[in-house]
Design a protein around this motif. Sequence first.
Motif, PDB file in Angstrom:
ATOM      1  N   HIS A 281     -43.182 -45.771  51.321  1.00  0.00           N
ATOM      2  CA  HIS A 281     -44.706 -45.164  51.066  1.00  0.00           C
ATOM      3  C   HIS A 281     -45.199 -46.042  50.136  1.00  0.00           C
ATOM      4  N   LEU A 282     -44.563 -46.655  49.246  1.00  0.00           N
ATOM      5  CA  LEU A 282     -45.094 -47.650  47.957  1.00  0.00           C
ATOM      6  C   LEU A 282     -45.210 -49.084  48.363  1.00  0.00           C
ATOM      7  N   ARG A 283     -44.624 -49.581  49.515  1.00  0.00           N
ATOM      8  CA  ARG A 283     -44.571 -50.814  49.896  1.00  0.00           C
ATOM      9  C   ARG A 283     -45.959 -51.641  49.894  1.00  0.00           C
ATOM     10  N   THR A 284     -46.989 -51.112  49.998  1.00  0.00           N
ATOM     11  CA  THR A 284     -48.192 -51.569  50.073  1.00  0.00           C
ATOM     12  C   THR A 284     -49.091 -51.390  48.797  1.00  0.00           C
ATOM     13  N   GLY A 285     -48.178 -51.119  47.863  1.00  0.00           N
ATOM     14  CA  GLY A 285     -48.810 -50.989  46.444  1.00  0.00           C
ATOM     15  C   GLY A 285     -49.146 -49.465  45.964  1.00  0.00           C
ATOM     16  N   LEU A 286     -49.910 -49.485  44.901  1.00  0.00           N
ATOM     17  CA  LEU A 286     -50.428 -48.086  44.465  1.00  0.00           C
ATOM     18  C   LEU A 286     -51.842 -47.788  45.053  1.00  0.00           C
ATOM     19  N   ASN A 287     -51.785 -46.881  46.042  1.00  0.00           N
ATOM     20  CA  ASN A 287     -52.863 -46.344  46.830  1.00  0.00           C
ATOM     21  C   ASN A 287     -52.780 -44.896  47.082  1.00  0.00           C
ATOM     22  N   PRO A 288     -53.855 -44.199  47.292  1.00  0.00           N
ATOM     23  CA  PRO A 288     -53.695 -42.691  47.390  1.00  0.00           C
ATOM     24  C   PRO A 288     -52.880 -42.235  48.506  1.00  0.00           C
ATOM     25  N   ALA A 289     -52.850 -42.870  49.840  1.00  0.00           N
ATOM     26  CA  ALA A 289     -51.999 -42.521  50.900  1.00  0.00           C
ATOM     27  C   ALA A 289     -50.616 -42.711  50.448  1.00  0.00           C
ATOM     28  N   GLY A 290     -50.272 -43.712  50.124  1.00  0.00           N
ATOM     29  CA  GLY A 290     -48.759 -43.947  49.805  1.00  0.00           C
ATOM     30  C   GLY A 290     -48.175 -43.144  48.665  1.00  0.00           C
ATOM     31  N   ALA A 291     -49.136 -43.060  47.655  1.00  0.00           N
ATOM     32  CA  ALA A 291     -48.921 -42.316  46.394  1.00  0.00           C
ATOM     33  C   ALA A 291     -48.477 -40.898  46.574  1.00  0.00           C
ATOM     34  N   ALA A 292     -49.244 -40.318  47.565  1.00  0.00           N
ATOM     35  CA  ALA A 292     -49.325 -39.013  47.664  1.00  0.00           C
ATOM     36  C   ALA A 292     -47.942 -38.623  48.513  1.00  0.00           C
ATOM     37  N   LYS A 293     -47.548 -39.300  49.628  1.00  0.00           N
ATOM     38  CA  LYS A 293     -46.351 -39.243  50.036  1.00  0.00           C
ATOM     39  C   LYS A 293     -45.072 -39.397  49.252  1.00  0.00           C
TER      40      LYS A 293
ATOM     41  N   LEU B 201     -36.854 -35.728  39.966  1.00  0.00           N
ATOM     42  CA  LEU B 201     -36.979 -35.303  38.737  1.00  0.00           C
ATOM     43  C   LEU B 201     -36.930 -33.764  38.310  1.00  0.00           C
ATOM     44  N   GLY B 202     -36.784 -33.061  39.204  1.00  0.00           N
ATOM     45  CA  GLY B 202     -36.857 -31.634  39.011  1.00  0.00           C
ATOM     46  C   GLY B 202     -37.942 -30.943  38.221  1.00  0.00           C
ATOM     47  N   CYS B 203     -39.029 -31.685  38.506  1.00  0.00           N
ATOM     48  CA  CYS B 203     -40.176 -31.201  37.571  1.00  0.00           C
ATOM     49  C   CYS B 203     -41.260 -30.113  38.304  1.00  0.00           C
ATOM     50  N   ASP B 204     -41.923 -29.353  37.581  1.00  0.00           N
ATOM     51  CA  ASP B 204     -42.951 -28.594  38.198  1.00  0.00           C
ATOM     52  C   ASP B 204     -43.852 -29.018  38.908  1.00  0.00           C
ATOM     53  N   ALA B 205     -44.370 -30.374  38.456  1.00  0.00           N
ATOM     54  CA  ALA B 205     -45.609 -31.220  38.813  1.00  0.00           C
ATOM     55  C   ALA B 205     -45.305 -32.618  38.644  1.00  0.00           C
ATOM     56  N   LEU B 206     -45.762 -33.396  39.578  1.00  0.00           N
ATOM     57  CA  LEU B 206     -45.649 -34.732  39.251  1.00  0.00           C
ATOM     58  C   LEU B 206     -47.004 -35.368  39.716  1.00  0.00           C
ATOM     59  N   ALA B 207     -47.417 -36.562  39.068  1.00  0.00           N
ATOM     60  CA  ALA B 207     -48.656 -37.305  39.208  1.00  0.00           C
ATOM     61  C   ALA B 207     -48.463 -38.763  39.384  1.00  0.00           C
ATOM     62  N   ILE B 208     -48.944 -39.557  40.233  1.00  0.00           N
ATOM     63  CA  ILE B 208     -49.378 -40.967  40.093  1.00  0.00           C
ATOM     64  C   ILE B 208     -50.791 -41.466  39.799  1.00  0.00           C
ATOM     65  N   LEU B 209     -51.003 -42.197  38.809  1.00  0.00           N
ATOM     66  CA  LEU B 209     -52.237 -42.898  38.618  1.00  0.00           C
ATOM     67  C   LEU B 209     -52.241 -44.235  38.603  1.00  0.00           C
ATOM     68  N   ASP B 210     -53.318 -44.930  38.727  1.00  0.00           N
ATOM     69  CA  ASP B 210     -53.377 -46.166  38.260  1.00  0.00           C
ATOM     70  C   ASP B 210     -54.675 -46.274  37.249  1.00  0.00           C
ATOM     71  N   VAL B 211     -54.928 -47.624  37.103  1.00  0.00           N
ATOM     72  CA  VAL B 211     -55.713 -47.713  35.835  1.00  0.00           C
ATOM     73  C   VAL B 211     -57.199 -46.938  36.131  1.00  0.00           C
ATOM     74  N   SER B 212     -57.512 -46.710  37.239  1.00  0.00           N
ATOM     75  CA  SER B 212     -59.128 -46.237  37.534  1.00  0.00           C
ATOM     76  C   SER B 212     -59.069 -44.538  37.902  1.00  0.00           C
ATOM     77  N   GLY B 213     -57.876 -43.857  38.045  1.00  0.00           N
ATOM     78  CA  GLY B 213     -57.925 -42.639  38.573  1.00  0.00           C
ATOM     79  C   GLY B 213     -56.614 -41.998  38.882  1.00  0.00           C
ATOM     80  N   VAL B 214     -56.557 -40.638  39.142  1.00  0.00           N
ATOM     81  CA  VAL B 214     -55.240 -40.024  39.617  1.00  0.00           C
ATOM     82  C   VAL B 214     -55.214 -40.178  41.325  1.00  0.00           C
ATOM     83  N   LEU B 215     -54.041 -40.667  41.645  1.00  0.00           N
ATOM     84  CA  LEU B 215     -53.868 -41.116  43.204  1.00  0.00           C
ATOM     85  C   LEU B 215     -53.090 -39.940  43.956  1.00  0.00           C
ATOM     86  N   ALA B 216     -52.250 -39.290  43.184  1.00  0.00           N
ATOM     87  CA  ALA B 216     -51.625 -38.333  43.930  1.00  0.00           C
ATOM     88  C   ALA B 216     -51.143 -37.066  42.819  1.00  0.00           C
TER      89      ALA B 216
END
Length: 403
Positions: A57-69, A78-93
């Motif tokens: 899902h990340l082979r096209t780079g950091l984008n909302p669709a791939g990051a969400a999946k 990681l076994g954490c309660d929540a995880l977020a992926i962001l780029d320099v402009s905003g939260v992607l997922a």
Amino acid sequence: MPDSPLYSAAAVAVIALAVAAVVAVGLKVLRSFRELGTDAERATYNTLHAASKAGRHLRTGLNPAGAAKASRQLRGLLGCDALAILDVSGVLAWDGAAEELRPGLMELAADVLANGRTQVFNAADLLLHSPASGPAKSGPVAAAVVAPVRAGSRVVGAVAAFAPQAGAGLVRATTEVADWVATQVELAELDASRTLLMEAEVRALRAQISPHFIYNSLNAIASFINTDPARARELVVEFADFTRYSFRRHGDFTTLAEELRCIDRYLLLERARFGERVQVSLRIAPEVLSTVIPFLSLQPLVENAVRHGLEAKEGPGHITISANDSGAFAEVTIEDDGVGMDPVQLQSMLAGHVDGEHVGLRNVDARLRQVYGDEHGLVIETAPGEGTLITMRVPKSQPDHDA
């Protein structure tokens, strides 16, 4: 009435068969379970499987669709309660609980994105950056680890893991996941660079066509203006069609049929200059005409046959262009009976070790290898005085390439 002992024996036999079947099934299940290996091996498999799924899902780079999946898979790692992926402009997922913290995440991660160092935040930090008033609504989430995603020397984003507490294990694991995401981003950038390289090589082929061929074609057309005006007009139309195709600005791929039409125009213009010295035979299987091939991948091969094979030869020369159905592939060959080439020098030139006159061959060979893999480079058979045979094989089915 049948004897009761007979019924008893039959019942015992049925029960015995049932027990045997249950035991057999149990042994099969147990054997299958053992084949999965130890607990550690199963955990390793699950980790690698999740990473593989996220990587696609990340082979096209950091984008909302791939990051969400990808975030779903990475949160499981990681076994954490929540995880977020962001780029320099905003939260992607965002995946998991405590989503009320999402609006303040960019402010929370500002220093990580600026200095590229992993940071740990406690409940007070989360509350400070949460737009919710009063106590945090995140329940058990009381800590966060934010790790930078680097592409080369640049910080291009971050991974944030939220949990009840941030121990050393979560900090290390989040940092490793962020580094893994960075690797996927760099691979995506590499793919983009390869695409740009292909476009640059097409431009190089166009530049190669223009000075030599255009000058000679215009001279040939000029020679017919007074002696045969109708032929001159015909050549002008063919020249315009050829240059329009060669310098088109859309698409990296075309069909074999379109490339052959371009070659036909090219050879018509060359025969206006060479006359009967250039003889051409075509052997084309109709079923491969719709095969998709890289744009301007055949014309340079035919031009090489004319310029470097026949032009230096005394008397007439012959070029045979063939396209055949070869199972899952279309096989195209360009053969001439010209002066040939030194195989050692040709191999060195194709490898990029020395410059030479056959830059068109090198560019086509490199593009074919980039698109289809090294096994699909040009196959060239030649020797001084023995002519040249060039073979190109491309898959007939290419769902990712549009002509």
